[in-house]
Scaffold this motif. Structure first.
Motif, PDB file in Angstrom:
ATOM      1  N   ASP A 146      10.810  12.604  -8.727  1.00  0.00           N
ATOM      2  CA  ASP A 146      10.629  13.776  -7.862  1.00  0.00           C
ATOM      3  C   ASP A 146       9.288  13.702  -7.139  1.00  0.00           C
ATOM      4  OD1 ASP A 146      12.996  14.708  -8.699  1.00  0.00           O
ATOM      5  OD2 ASP A 146      12.237  16.456  -9.793  1.00  0.00           O
ATOM      6  N   PHE A 147       9.258  14.386  -5.999  1.00  0.00           N
ATOM      7  CA  PHE A 147       8.007  14.456  -5.255  1.00  0.00           C
ATOM      8  C   PHE A 147       7.044  15.415  -5.964  1.00  0.00           C
ATOM      9  CE2 PHE A 147       5.229  16.471  -2.185  1.00  0.00           C
ATOM     10  CZ  PHE A 147       4.730  15.380  -1.494  1.00  0.00           C
ATOM     11  N   THR A 148       5.778  15.028  -6.045  1.00  0.00           N
ATOM     12  CA  THR A 148       4.798  15.898  -6.687  1.00  0.00           C
ATOM     13  C   THR A 148       3.384  15.610  -6.196  1.00  0.00           C
ATOM     14  OG1 THR A 148       3.840  16.580  -8.778  1.00  0.00           O
ATOM     15  CG2 THR A 148       4.505  14.300  -8.631  1.00  0.00           C
ATOM     16  N   PHE A 149       2.561  16.647  -6.194  1.00  0.00           N
ATOM     17  CA  PHE A 149       1.136  16.458  -5.912  1.00  0.00           C
ATOM     18  C   PHE A 149       0.332  16.418  -7.202  1.00  0.00           C
ATOM     19  CE2 PHE A 149       1.937  18.115  -1.512  1.00  0.00           C
ATOM     20  CZ  PHE A 149       1.467  16.972  -0.864  1.00  0.00           C
ATOM     21  N   TYR A 150       1.072  16.395  -8.323  1.00  0.00           N
ATOM     22  CA  TYR A 150       0.426  16.495  -9.637  1.00  0.00           C
ATOM     23  C   TYR A 150      -0.748  15.530  -9.804  1.00  0.00           C
ATOM     24  CZ  TYR A 150      -0.048  15.699 -14.689  1.00  0.00           C
ATOM     25  OH  TYR A 150      -0.536  15.518 -15.935  1.00  0.00           O
ATOM     26  N   HIS A 151      -0.537  14.239  -9.458  1.00  0.00           N
ATOM     27  CA  HIS A 151      -1.597  13.248  -9.697  1.00  0.00           C
ATOM     28  C   HIS A 151      -2.816  13.498  -8.830  1.00  0.00           C
ATOM     29  CE1 HIS A 151       2.240  11.144 -10.807  1.00  0.00           C
ATOM     30  NE2 HIS A 151       1.574  11.138 -11.929  1.00  0.00           N
ATOM     31  N   TRP A 152      -2.550  13.942  -7.594  1.00  0.00           N
ATOM     32  CA  TRP A 152      -3.686  14.201  -6.700  1.00  0.00           C
ATOM     33  C   TRP A 152      -4.487  15.408  -7.153  1.00  0.00           C
ATOM     34  CZ3 TRP A 152      -5.650  11.075  -3.058  1.00  0.00           C
ATOM     35  CH2 TRP A 152      -4.868   9.970  -2.691  1.00  0.00           C
ATOM     36  N   THR A 153      -3.789  16.479  -7.493  1.00  0.00           N
ATOM     37  CA  THR A 153      -4.541  17.661  -7.937  1.00  0.00           C
ATOM     38  C   THR A 153      -5.260  17.355  -9.252  1.00  0.00           C
ATOM     39  OG1 THR A 153      -2.442  18.448  -8.780  1.00  0.00           O
ATOM     40  CG2 THR A 153      -3.282  19.550  -6.832  1.00  0.00           C
ATOM     41  N   LEU A 165       0.830  -1.198   0.000  1.00  0.00           N
ATOM     42  CA  LEU A 165       0.000   0.000   0.000  1.00  0.00           C
ATOM     43  C   LEU A 165       0.869   1.255   0.000  1.00  0.00           C
ATOM     44  CD1 LEU A 165      -2.972   0.941   0.165  1.00  0.00           C
ATOM     45  CD2 LEU A 165      -2.638   1.165   2.614  1.00  0.00           C
ATOM     46  N   GLY A 166       1.935   1.180   0.786  1.00  0.00           N
ATOM     47  CA  GLY A 166       2.876   2.300   0.820  1.00  0.00           C
ATOM     48  C   GLY A 166       3.454   2.581  -0.559  1.00  0.00           C
ATOM     49  N   ARG A 167       3.755   1.493  -1.274  1.00  0.00           N
ATOM     50  CA  ARG A 167       4.263   1.654  -2.637  1.00  0.00           C
ATOM     51  C   ARG A 167       3.250   2.403  -3.513  1.00  0.00           C
ATOM     52  NH1 ARG A 167       8.136  -2.397  -4.332  1.00  0.00           N
ATOM     53  NH2 ARG A 167       9.564  -2.474  -2.567  1.00  0.00           N
ATOM     54  N   MET A 168       1.985   2.054  -3.320  1.00  0.00           N
ATOM     55  CA  MET A 168       0.952   2.719  -4.117  1.00  0.00           C
ATOM     56  C   MET A 168       0.942   4.205  -3.818  1.00  0.00           C
ATOM     57  SD  MET A 168      -2.284   0.112  -4.030  1.00  0.00           S
ATOM     58  CE  MET A 168      -3.355   1.146  -5.001  1.00  0.00           C
ATOM     59  N   VAL A 169       0.936   4.525  -2.517  1.00  0.00           N
ATOM     60  CA  VAL A 169       0.905   5.936  -2.124  1.00  0.00           C
ATOM     61  C   VAL A 169       2.136   6.649  -2.675  1.00  0.00           C
ATOM     62  CG1 VAL A 169       0.888   7.519  -0.183  1.00  0.00           C
ATOM     63  CG2 VAL A 169      -0.436   5.417  -0.066  1.00  0.00           C
ATOM     64  N   GLU A 170       3.286   5.989  -2.543  1.00  0.00           N
ATOM     65  CA  GLU A 170       4.526   6.575  -3.034  1.00  0.00           C
ATOM     66  C   GLU A 170       4.431   6.868  -4.534  1.00  0.00           C
ATOM     67  OE1 GLU A 170       7.899   4.000  -2.381  1.00  0.00           O
ATOM     68  OE2 GLU A 170       9.124   5.241  -3.696  1.00  0.00           O
ATOM     69  N   THR A 171       3.861   5.912  -5.272  1.00  0.00           N
ATOM     70  CA  THR A 171       3.723   6.107  -6.715  1.00  0.00           C
ATOM     71  C   THR A 171       2.891   7.342  -7.037  1.00  0.00           C
ATOM     72  OG1 THR A 171       3.809   3.718  -6.972  1.00  0.00           O
ATOM     73  CG2 THR A 171       3.025   4.977  -8.856  1.00  0.00           C
ATOM     74  N   THR A 172       1.803   7.549  -6.258  1.00  0.00           N
ATOM     75  CA  THR A 172       0.945   8.696  -6.555  1.00  0.00           C
ATOM     76  C   THR A 172       1.654  10.017  -6.264  1.00  0.00           C
ATOM     77  OG1 THR A 172      -0.019   8.817  -4.349  1.00  0.00           O
ATOM     78  CG2 THR A 172      -1.125   7.401  -5.941  1.00  0.00           C
ATOM     79  N   LEU A 173       2.694   9.965  -5.439  1.00  0.00           N
ATOM     80  CA  LEU A 173       3.340  11.207  -5.026  1.00  0.00           C
ATOM     81  C   LEU A 173       4.660  11.457  -5.750  1.00  0.00           C
ATOM     82  CD1 LEU A 173       2.630  11.094  -1.185  1.00  0.00           C
ATOM     83  CD2 LEU A 173       1.607  12.629  -2.861  1.00  0.00           C
ATOM     84  N   THR A 174       4.996  10.613  -6.717  1.00  0.00           N
ATOM     85  CA  THR A 174       6.246  10.841  -7.437  1.00  0.00           C
ATOM     86  C   THR A 174       5.978  11.046  -8.921  1.00  0.00           C
ATOM     87  OG1 THR A 174       6.472   8.450  -7.483  1.00  0.00           O
ATOM     88  CG2 THR A 174       7.873   9.633  -5.943  1.00  0.00           C
TER      89      THR A 174
END
Lengths: 612, 415
Positions: A75-82, A50-59
């Motif tokens: 790189d770290f990004t909020f792109y997918h969430w926004t 699950l952590g991997r999934m979260v990590e994927t959404t934030l990179t």
């Protein structure tokens, strides 16, 4: 437990030693110890993925570099969430599908509840004839591929929206049914409800068996009406089972793809599961994981509500030290009408689809209903270039035998392990009720249920491709298939474990304790035998779903570990529809044999267990 | 009872052991996540700047004779001998027919145990990507479509290596060698019901945007099928031809809108707004458009390999051969050797085999054509061999599929 000897330690003199001793005592409490073990196991099997999934959404993903400038992959990004939550496509990709998913899941769950609970009550607590058959047929819908009932629905209710030749209703009445009846939420609710009522049936019947009828009789003697008994005694006792059924069905329908794909897509009625799949298919894994995490959050919320509900309402321990007495209600003059109704329902959802499937396997070309079109080619035929691209009948095909053996092996090993873990989980959750540890493991155990199978598989490749510590590289081995199946099915067994454990009275454990049994002995001599019903339900649900599972293991199978469900996919793609149907029938037959064997092995306790 | 006791004890001990093992394992397990990301990165720079010490990948290339280490001439006797020593071969394919091809291969080379795995095209992509990222080099041969990902990701990241048997290098047309070898092309096109119509009821792609056909066009749901969406996207790259067709159809030049930079985008927008009906798959499209005994006429988008149902007499449809500007789009299936494959020689042998007439036989059917001119299509496939089609635009699709999916979804779903 830890508050039992508050006076024996002196904090002033040996604070650290006393603390350690208290900690050790807390740790060696069976349910705490087991809970911690389970937590560690689940961190590895569930939390890290699950952590991997979260990590994927934030990179930043490789593909994002096309749209995002000035960043590097990783790189770290909020792109997918926004992008998923706050842009103009959010409404179409996330919010509208989410609303549709909620509507469909809530509707299907309610429908499945009425059907499952009613059937369970009729089978366990009445003298209705043919209960044995009903009991066996009740799990048939769950064994079938999820699209079968949806397909059957379109055969009946299809209208001009879907082109082609008229459906049966239009053929009979000259007028096609309206779109709302043919496609969209209503048929998805009905078909999913019919498909997943098995959960309610299994859970509620298990709970009903363990109710001592003396409780109800006592109430009856004191003058309570039948409705009042049902409302005040029966219902509260089976409430945990109902809530378990609720969570399982609700989340299952949320995650299901087959029904919405067949019945929703033609009228552009998309659900979250369809959108997740769609997004994975175009390669935007991170976006898809954002959607999947939304699904997981929803499931967590529903468990939280469930925990609150059980927490505030007292649960009842019904398996006491006295003998169990189950009284059958005499249906009297309702016997025939009710039996007729149940027979009709089961005919429509179990016998008919199965029969059509079976019939199809005996036809040379699909859809032609003449005697000369009948053949055994798909079952025992020799290889013939005019049929199925030269594939021999399934009983002459060594691949089928190999795949069947793999399926059985996988399902038995995985369900055995899962069921054992389920009882342990149930024990630690119930005995540690309202402690943070119990709450955490209950939540965590449920997560795999809503992680899309394909994502699970992909993450397991990267986790087990190389040796890690004492764990060898498992990728490509049978063990990894077992591991992923166990992880994915923990929710089933932990639910069944919890609902059966909730009913075991504390007095029994206390009695054993007085008789000198230590904690472990109590667990496996008293608790375990009494919850065998839950064990068996957990085993069966895992067994069935592992036999059918495809998306979870497709990335992890190698030709040597090919299973039956992947053969059905191969044949369907090949256009050998009847061959695929024959394999589905074989699969269902194997599951049924498994079901019977489980009953035999436990000296008929499944049959007895279900009140027959 | 004692047995039970022991059994339970054993289980508990086992779980205990597992439990003890995990705390140390867990942090280590997290490492590959981080490790896996950079693991793919060094591969590229190292390959570009040769160093005296060879990387693992270079060692493998050297041993396998691929990439920069491709020898002048291929010594097939030694390849075959080495393949037999390797003894195993793992093929990932998007087609169930690979099983038939594998049997034929096994008959030719009984010393090599071939394991042909048939998955969906999307799963082949995911599996190879994950294996490469994790360094779990398992698969040997790629026999699948996935053009956009091959061009956009797998070739730049060196997940796949091109291999052409030397006797075929001059035979296979150049466009079928780039970036890796095409095994076959498959035609997808617009079809109509031949029981109800003598000729195709539409003559122009813009008729598909006509309200008269609203809700009467069937296509495997582009929202759920990257392949079908990719074909529509490929079509939009032919904006000029679509603009000319627009003029033929409406008599005026196309009126572009704010969100439609060219006639390609405009077509896709109008098409999506015309409520095309998404189907779960090709079989359902055949049923919707080409069933026998229908009363209404519809249009469908299908791989022409489905025409075999017509040949069997189970359906009645045909491609709209005179459609302006083209009938449809053709996609390619590729063969390549997977990076750091454990059995590179067996893989080469299989590539050679799959590019032979015998190896291609399972795919030689209506709507599918070998990239090798010498391999004749079957008789039933000949009439469609010369249909005018567009090519699948791999790189464009790779770079734009998300934008187009959003665009398509917005126009399909917001009313």
């Amino acid at each position: 437990m830890k508050s039992m000897n508050p006076g024996t330690h002196n904090p002033a003199r040996q604070p650290i030693f006393a603390l350690l001793r208290r900690f050790f005592r807390w740790l060696t409490t069976p349910h705490v110890f087991l809970a911690i073990l389970m937590l560690i196991l689940m961190i590895y099997l569930i939390v890290i993925p699950l952590g991997r999934m979260v990590e994927t959404t934030l990179t930043v993903q490789k593909k994002d570099l096309i749209t995002l400038k000035g960043v590097a992959e990783g790189d770290f990004t909020f792109y997918h969430w926004t992008r998923m939550l706050f842009t103009k496509i959010s409404k179409i990709i996330l919010y509208a599908p989410l609303r549709n998913s909620l509507v469909v899941s809530a509707g299907a769950t309610l429908f499945a509840f009425f059907l499952g609970a009613m059937m369970a009550w009729l089978v366990v607590r009445t003298d209705m004839p043919g209960r044995n058959i009903i009991n066996n047929l009740a799990i048939v819908p769950y064994m079938m591929p999820s699209w079968t009932i949806a397909m059957a629905w379109t055969v009946l209710f299809k209208n001009r929206t879907m082109g082609g030749t008229p459906g049966l209703l239009e053929y009979l009445f000259g007028q096609g049914p309206p779109d709302w009846l043919a496609y969209g939420p209503v048929p998805i609710i009905i078909s999913s409800g019919l498909h997943y009522y098995t959960f309610f049936f299994l859970f509620v019947s298990t709970a009903l068996i363990s109710i001592d009828s003396n409780l109800e009789e006592a109430a009856a003697m004191m003058g309570a009406s039948r409705a009042r008994i049902l409302r005040r005694i029966t219902f509260p006792i089976i409430l945990p089972a109902i809530l378990s059924g609720f969570i399982m069905t609700f989340s299952r329908v949320m995650g299901t793809f087959g029904g919405p794909n067949v019945l929703g897509v033609p009228v552009r009625y998309y659900t979250l599961s369809t959108m997740i799949r769609s997004t994975i298919k175009i390669g935007d894994t991170a976006d898809a994981f954002v959607l999947a995490i939304m699904l997981i959050l929803l499931a967590m919320i529903s468990i939280y509500i469930n925990q609150r509900a059980i927490g505030t309402k007292k649960s009842f321990e019904t398996i006491g030290g006295r003998g169990l007495f189950i009284r059958k209600t005499n249906l009297e003059r309702w016997k025939m009408p009710i039996t007729g109704l149940v027979v009709l329902i089961q005919f429509v959802i179990a016998v008919l689809p199965l029969g059509l499937l079976l019939l199809n396997t005996f036809m040379k070309s699909s859809g032609e209903y003449s005697l000369s079109n009948l053949t055994l080619q798909h079952w025992i035929g020799m290889s013939d270039p005019n049929f199925n691209d030269g594939l021999p009948g399934i009983f002459r095909n060594p691949q089928v035998y190999k795949a069947a053996w793999n399926s059985i092996r996988l399902a038995v090993v995985a369900s055995l392990l899962t069921a054992i873990l389920g009882v342990i989980l149930g024990y630690s959750i119930v005995k540690g009720k309202n402690t943070w540890l119990a709450k955490v493991i209950e939540q965590v155990a449920f997560i795999p249920y809503v992680i899309p199978g394909i994502a699970f598989g992909a993450i397991y490749i990267s986790m087990f491709a190389r040796p890690v510590g004492p764990i060898p590289a498992l990728y490509g081995t049978f063990a990894l298939l077992v591991l992923v199946s166990v992880a994915k099915n923990l929710p089933f067994s932990s639910r069944t474990g919890v609902s059966s454990m909730l009913q075991v009275s504390r007095e029994l454990e206390e009695a054993a304790s007085i008789a000198g049994a230590n904690a472990w002995r109590r667990f496996y001599r008293v608790i375990f035998p009494l919850t065998s019903g839950g064990f068996i339900s957990g085993f069966l649900l895992t067994f069935i779903s592992t036999m059918r599972e495809l998306s979870l293991i497709i990335l992890l199978v190698t030709p040597a570990t090919q299973v039956l469900s992947s053969l059905t996919m191969r044949y369907t793609e090949n256009g050998s529809e009847q061959q695929a149907d024959a394999v589905v029938i074989l699969l269902i037959a194997l599951i049924m044999i498994g079901n019977l064997l489980v009953g035999r092995f436990k000296k008929g306790s499944l049959q007895k267990g279900l009140g027959i | 009872m004692r047995k039970m006791h022991r059994l339970m004890a054993l289980i508990v001990v086992l779980i205990l052991l597992a439990g003890c093992a995990q705390p140390t394992a867990a942090p280590a397990a997290a490492d590959p996540t981080k490790a896996s990301v950079p693991a793919t990165e060094p591969a590229a720079p190292i390959a570009n700047t040769p160093e005296p010490v060879l990387t693992e990948q270079e060692e493998w290339l050297k041993a396998a004779g691929l990439g920069d280490y491709t020898p002048e001439a291929q010594d097939w006797a030694s390849i075959e001998a080495a393949a037999k020593v390797e003894g195993t071969l793992v093929v990932y394919s998007n087609s169930s027919r690979v099983a038939t091809a594998a049997e034929a291969f096994a008959a030719l080379y009984p010393e090599i145990k071939i394991e042909a795995l048939d998955m969906g095209g999307a799963d082949v992509i995911t599996k190879v990507r994950e294996e490469q990222n994790a360094g779990a080099f398992t698969g040997d041969v790629w026999l699948s479509a996935g053009g956009p990902d091959i061009v956009g990701e797998f070739m730049p990241a060196k997940y796949l290596w091109k291999f052409i048997p030397d006797d075929l290098a001059g035979v296979i047309p150049p466009e079928a060698q780039d970036p890796i070898v095409t095994t076959s092309t498959e035609i997808f096109g617009w079809v109509y019901n031949t029981e109800l119509n003598d000729t195709c009821p539409i003559d122009n792609w813009w008729a598909l945007t006509d309200p008269a056909w609203s809700g009467k066009i069937y296509i495997k749901d582009p929202m759920n099928s990257a392949e079908d969406l990719g074909m529509l996207i490929s079509a939009t790259t032919h904006a000029d031809e679509l603009a000319a067709a627009y003029k033929d159809y409406f008599g005026t030049d196309p009126v572009l809108e704010e969100d439609t930079p060219d006639a390609g985008w405009l077509w896709l927008k109008k098409f999506a707004q015309n409520s095309p009906v998404g189907t779960p798959g090709g079989d359902e499209t055949v049923e919707a458009v080409g069933s026998l005994g229908m009363t209404d006429s519809y249009i469908g988008w299908l791989p022409l390999s489905k025409y075999r149902t017509v040949l069997k007499g189970e359906a009645a449809f045909a491609p709209c051969e005179t459609l302006n500007p083209v009938v449809g789009v053709q996609k390619r299936n590729y063969v390549a050797i997977i990076n750091q494959s454990p059995h590179p020689n067996a893989a080469k042998l299989f590539v050679k085999f799959i590019l032979s007439a015998e190896g291609f036989a399972p795919w030689n059917q209506v709507g599918q054509y070998s990239s090798i001119p010498a391999i004749e299509p079957i008789a039933d496939a000949l009439p469609f061999a010369d249909l005018k089609v567009w090519n699948f635009e791999n790189l464009f699709v790779y770079e734009n599929i998300t934008a187009f999916r959003d665009f398509y979804a917005l126009n399909l779903l917001s009313k």
